[in-house]
Motif scaffolding. Structure first.
Motif, short mmCIF file in Angstrom:
data_model
loop_
_atom_site.label_atom_id
_atom_site.label_comp_id
_atom_site.label_asym_id
_atom_site.label_seq_id
_atom_site.Cartn_x
_atom_site.Cartn_y
_atom_site.Cartn_z
N TYR A 57 0.82 -1.22 0.00
CA TYR A 57 0.00 0.00 0.00
C TYR A 57 0.85 1.27 0.00
N THR B 133 -5.53 0.80 -3.58
CA THR B 133 -6.14 1.17 -2.29
C THR B 133 -7.31 0.20 -2.03
N SER B 134 -7.95 0.36 -0.88
CA SER B 134 -8.92 -0.67 -0.46
C SER B 134 -10.31 -0.51 -1.05
N LEU C 71 -17.05 2.41 5.02
CA LEU C 71 -16.75 3.14 6.26
C LEU C 71 -17.72 4.32 6.42
N GLU D 57 -4.09 6.10 7.44
CA GLU D 57 -5.12 6.73 6.60
C GLU D 57 -6.49 6.62 7.27
N TRP E 88 -6.80 9.30 9.64
CA TRP E 88 -7.21 10.62 9.13
C TRP E 88 -8.72 10.79 9.26
N MET F 172 -13.56 8.54 -6.39
CA MET F 172 -12.38 9.04 -7.07
C MET F 172 -11.16 8.66 -6.23
N ASN G 41 -7.79 8.97 -4.23
CA ASN G 41 -7.41 10.07 -3.33
C ASN G 41 -6.50 11.09 -4.02
N ASP H 184 -18.67 11.95 3.01
CA ASP H 184 -18.66 12.02 4.47
C ASP H 184 -18.27 13.45 4.80
N SER I 109 -14.60 14.13 6.36
CA SER I 109 -13.45 13.81 5.48
C SER I 109 -13.45 14.69 4.24
N ASN I 110 -14.63 14.96 3.71
CA ASN I 110 -14.70 15.78 2.50
C ASN I 110 -14.29 17.22 2.81
N GLY J 276 -10.60 17.23 3.37
CA GLY J 276 -9.85 17.10 2.11
C GLY J 276 -9.87 18.39 1.31
N TRP J 277 -11.02 19.06 1.30
CA TRP J 277 -11.10 20.34 0.57
C TRP J 277 -10.28 21.42 1.28
N SER K 187 -6.68 20.84 0.45
CA SER K 187 -6.31 21.17 -0.93
C SER K 187 -6.36 22.67 -1.20
P1 FAD Z 1 -7.73 3.81 1.28
O1 FAD Z 1 -6.52 4.46 0.75
O2 FAD Z 1 -7.82 2.34 1.20
O3 FAD Z 1 -7.87 4.28 2.80
C1 FAD Z 1 -8.64 3.53 3.76
C2 FAD Z 1 -9.65 4.41 4.42
O4 FAD Z 1 -9.03 5.44 5.17
C3 FAD Z 1 -10.59 5.12 3.46
O5 FAD Z 1 -11.62 4.27 3.04
C4 FAD Z 1 -11.07 6.28 4.32
O6 FAD Z 1 -12.10 5.91 5.18
C5 FAD Z 1 -9.83 6.61 5.14
N1 FAD Z 1 -9.05 7.67 4.49
C6 FAD Z 1 -8.08 7.54 3.57
N2 FAD Z 1 -7.56 8.75 3.24
C7 FAD Z 1 -8.26 9.65 3.96
C8 FAD Z 1 -8.21 11.06 4.06
N3 FAD Z 1 -7.33 11.80 3.38
N4 FAD Z 1 -9.08 11.67 4.87
C9 FAD Z 1 -9.98 10.96 5.60
N5 FAD Z 1 -10.07 9.62 5.55
C10 FAD Z 1 -9.22 8.98 4.74
N6 FAD Z 1 -13.04 10.28 2.11
C11 FAD Z 1 -14.27 9.86 2.42
O7 FAD Z 1 -14.43 8.78 3.00
N7 FAD Z 1 -15.36 10.64 2.11
C12 FAD Z 1 -15.26 11.83 1.46
O8 FAD Z 1 -16.27 12.50 1.22
C13 FAD Z 1 -13.96 12.27 1.09
N8 FAD Z 1 -13.78 13.42 0.40
C14 FAD Z 1 -12.51 13.84 0.08
C15 FAD Z 1 -12.33 15.06 -0.61
C16 FAD Z 1 -11.06 15.51 -0.94
C17 FAD Z 1 -10.89 16.81 -1.66
C18 FAD Z 1 -9.93 14.73 -0.59
C19 FAD Z 1 -8.55 15.19 -0.94
C20 FAD Z 1 -10.09 13.53 0.09
C21 FAD Z 1 -11.37 13.07 0.43
N9 FAD Z 1 -11.57 11.84 1.11
C22 FAD Z 1 -12.84 11.44 1.44
C23 FAD Z 1 -10.42 11.04 1.57
C24 FAD Z 1 -9.92 9.96 0.60
O9 FAD Z 1 -9.74 10.49 -0.67
C25 FAD Z 1 -10.85 8.75 0.50
O10 FAD Z 1 -11.20 8.29 1.78
C26 FAD Z 1 -10.17 7.61 -0.23
O11 FAD Z 1 -9.79 8.01 -1.52
C27 FAD Z 1 -11.13 6.43 -0.33
O12 FAD Z 1 -10.57 5.39 -1.05
P2 FAD Z 1 -10.15 4.04 -0.34
O13 FAD Z 1 -11.26 3.53 0.48
O14 FAD Z 1 -9.61 3.14 -1.40
O15 FAD Z 1 -8.99 4.54 0.61
#
Ligand code: FAD
Length: 518
Positions: A265, A277-278, A284, A320, A323, A385, A387, A420, A423-424, A427-428, A431
């Protein structure tokens, strides 16, 4: 007082009286963002209470169009929730536990209706898991007191985060606003309190007779769709096959990810074209998977069974998930971020653009920057989308286009299946550099370099921007400059809506000016 403090004091003050209430006919669990049977703190506590008192457990979920609208829940996410309710109902029914589903248009009516239902079922114990958005905290705080007035004990448990908001404070006794020290404290706290990673058992089977007695509840209608949040037939099919609902899919994904990809990872997670990624965020966010289970299972796969050593891929993945906890802690402590305000209030004075054409181009994936367009088209097609894509697209909107980041934040919520708020928003804020622990405002992603670094062969671009599939070599990242444009034009790909260098200079000047204003 902060809404979370109001809820905590309502729970604390009413505790002695709540403890005196005896269980009579039934115990109720109210599902919200915890749509699972495994490792669900409140569901298990409710089931335990019901078993101890020899009464049945009833569960319920309220579908509210207005609630979905207020939270900007995307149609894809509403559909995922409704599909999940069917899976959940079937699983609960195997234990003779009814899942009662009721549709209420107005969200204001929810608390009153809950009180009515609880009384109608002759119950005096209501359990639920806490949610940390301002409205939910306020609603729960008054519901705890209203319940008591009619002789009902309402328990609001901490379940969605691995560590409860408020439990981590810095040495000076304040809430952390920087992730790295917060994360160190998070890891240490879990090691000091290992019970935090104990998983709750599934609920007990209801006693004989519950099915007959509550037959009507088992048969309550789970709607197929909700007004203003409908998907077309084609979309329904697409989302169903991409995102199977329910906790069984969550577990399959989690186990597969841990077995096959978690080790790599750290090294692969930023590669846009790989499935590295997962893809568990949808689970969640809806609570079909608990963050605790995710961390626990990843940790158990680590050779030293700790969060601070061992396999790097595992530690990075757990960080992650952390976060997600971090942003919920921030939301609970600084609730004003729910009110359209930037976390860093000094950024309130930045003068944003409100250019509708540019917003349209961004949202439809037609900015002329292939990596930005690929990311936005992935969102529009999958409700998800990568990350790295989220960071690139968000940065482009806020910095290259200087559009108000809140418009982008809203667009993401309205389209993400894993939307969410915490997290959203986090993330905003990261950025756009307006949030908690953001990247500095003068760090402006160069979409071309991001593209070359994280999609070197242009596979991600070719997948999502099919008109560029014929462009060879490095020109894929920058078809008008590097490809000299003729080919890109021929296939209908738009020219850049803004120039990188000019936008960068404009952004730096505008942020500086905003920060200089009183
Ligand atoms: P993995 O990489 O497998 O990570 C595992 C889990 O960790 C994710 O499922 C998520 O629950 C958590 N996680 C990972 N990265 C982040 C992060 N930066 N912030 C918070 N939690 C994280 N995540 C959301 O769940 N909901 C959203 O609405 C959301 N909006 C985002 C908006 C922006 C502009 C940005 C930059 C990030 C956002 N994220 C959001 C965080 C992250 O992009 C996603 O959680 C991640 O891409 C989900 O893919 P994954 O499950 O394969 O993640």
């Amino acid at each position: 007082a902060r809404p979370i403090e109001v809820l905590n004091s309502a729970l604390f003050e009413t505790k002695p009286k709540r403890e005196q209430i005896e269980v009579s006919n039934a115990v109720v669990h109210w599902f919200r963002c915890d749509l699972r049977m495994r490792d669900n703190r409140s569901l298990y506590a409710a089931s335990k209470k019901a078993r101890e008192n020899g009464v049945p457990l009833i569960t319920m979920y309220i579908v509210s169009q207005q609630d979905f609208e207020a939270h900007l829940v995307s149609p894809a996410r509403v559909d995922f929730i409704l599909r999940t309710l069917r899976v959940l109902r079937e699983d609960l029914a195997k234990l003779d536990i009814p899942l009662y589903v009721e549709t209420l248009e107005k969200r204001k009516k929810i608390p009153g209706r809950i009180l009515e239902l609880v009384k109608e079922w002759g119950s005096d114990h209501l359990f639920t898991n806490a949610e940390y958005e301002v409205d939910e905290l306020r609603r729960d705080a008054s519901l705890v007191r209203e319940c008591l007035e009619i002789g009902v004990a309402m328990d609001v448990l901490s379940d969605t985060c691995v560590v409860k908001p408020g439990d981590l404070v810095s040495k000076s006794g304040t809430q952390y606003s920087v992730y790295t020290p917060w994360y160190r404290a998070w890891v240490a706290y879990i090691h000091e309190n290992p019970l935090l990673l104990d998983l709750s058992e599934a609920p007990n089977k209801n006693l004989n007779g519950a099915r007959q007695k509550y037959l009507k509840l088992f048969e309550s209608t789970i709607p197929n769709e909700v007004e203003h949040k409908k998907l077309s037939d084609e979309e329904t099919e697409r989302f169903c096959s991409m995102w199977p609902a329910g906790e069984h899919d969550a577990h399959r994904r989690l186990i597969k990810f841990i077995d096959e990809r978690i080790g790599g990872y750290k090294a692969h997670r930023n590669n846009l074209s790989e499935q590295s990624t997962s893809s568990l965020s949808v689970h969640l966010a809806s609570g079909t998977l608990s963050a605790r289970t995710a961390v626990r299972m990843a940790r158990d796969h680590n050779r030293i069974k700790r969060l601070d050593g061992g396999v790097e891929g595992i530690l990075t993945w757990i960080s992650e998930i952390a976060w997600r906890d971090f942003y919920k802690h921030v939301l609970a402590h600084w609730p004003y971020i729910c009110m359209n305000k930037p976390f860093k209030l000094e950024y309130t004075n930045i003068e944003w653009e409100y250019n509708q054409d540019q917003f349209e181009a961004w949202s439809k994936g037609r900015t002329g920057y292939p990596v930005v367009d690929a990311a936005m088209r992935q969102l529009n097609s999958c409700g998800w989308m990568h990350n790295r894509g989220r960071m690139i697209a968000a940065s482009f909107l806020a910095k290259h286009l200087l559009l108000d980041w809140r418009i982008g934040e809203r667009y993401f919520m309205e389209h993400l299946i894993d939307g969410d708020f915490a997290s959203n928003n986090g993330g905003w804020g990261f950025s756009a550099s307006t949030g908690v622990d953001p990247q500095p405002y003068f760090r402006i992603f160069n979409p071309l370099l991001q593209s070359e670094k994280f999609d070197p062969e242009g596979e991600y671009i070719k997948r999502w921007v099919p008109e560029l599939r014929g462009i060879a070599g490095k020109a894929i990242h920058d078809p008008y400059d590097r490809g000299k444009g003729a080919e890109a034009k021929k296939c209908g790909y738009p020219e850049r809506i803004v120039d990188h260098k000019e936008s960068r200079d404009r952004c730096l000047a505008r942020y500086k000016e905003g920060l200089g204003r009183k």
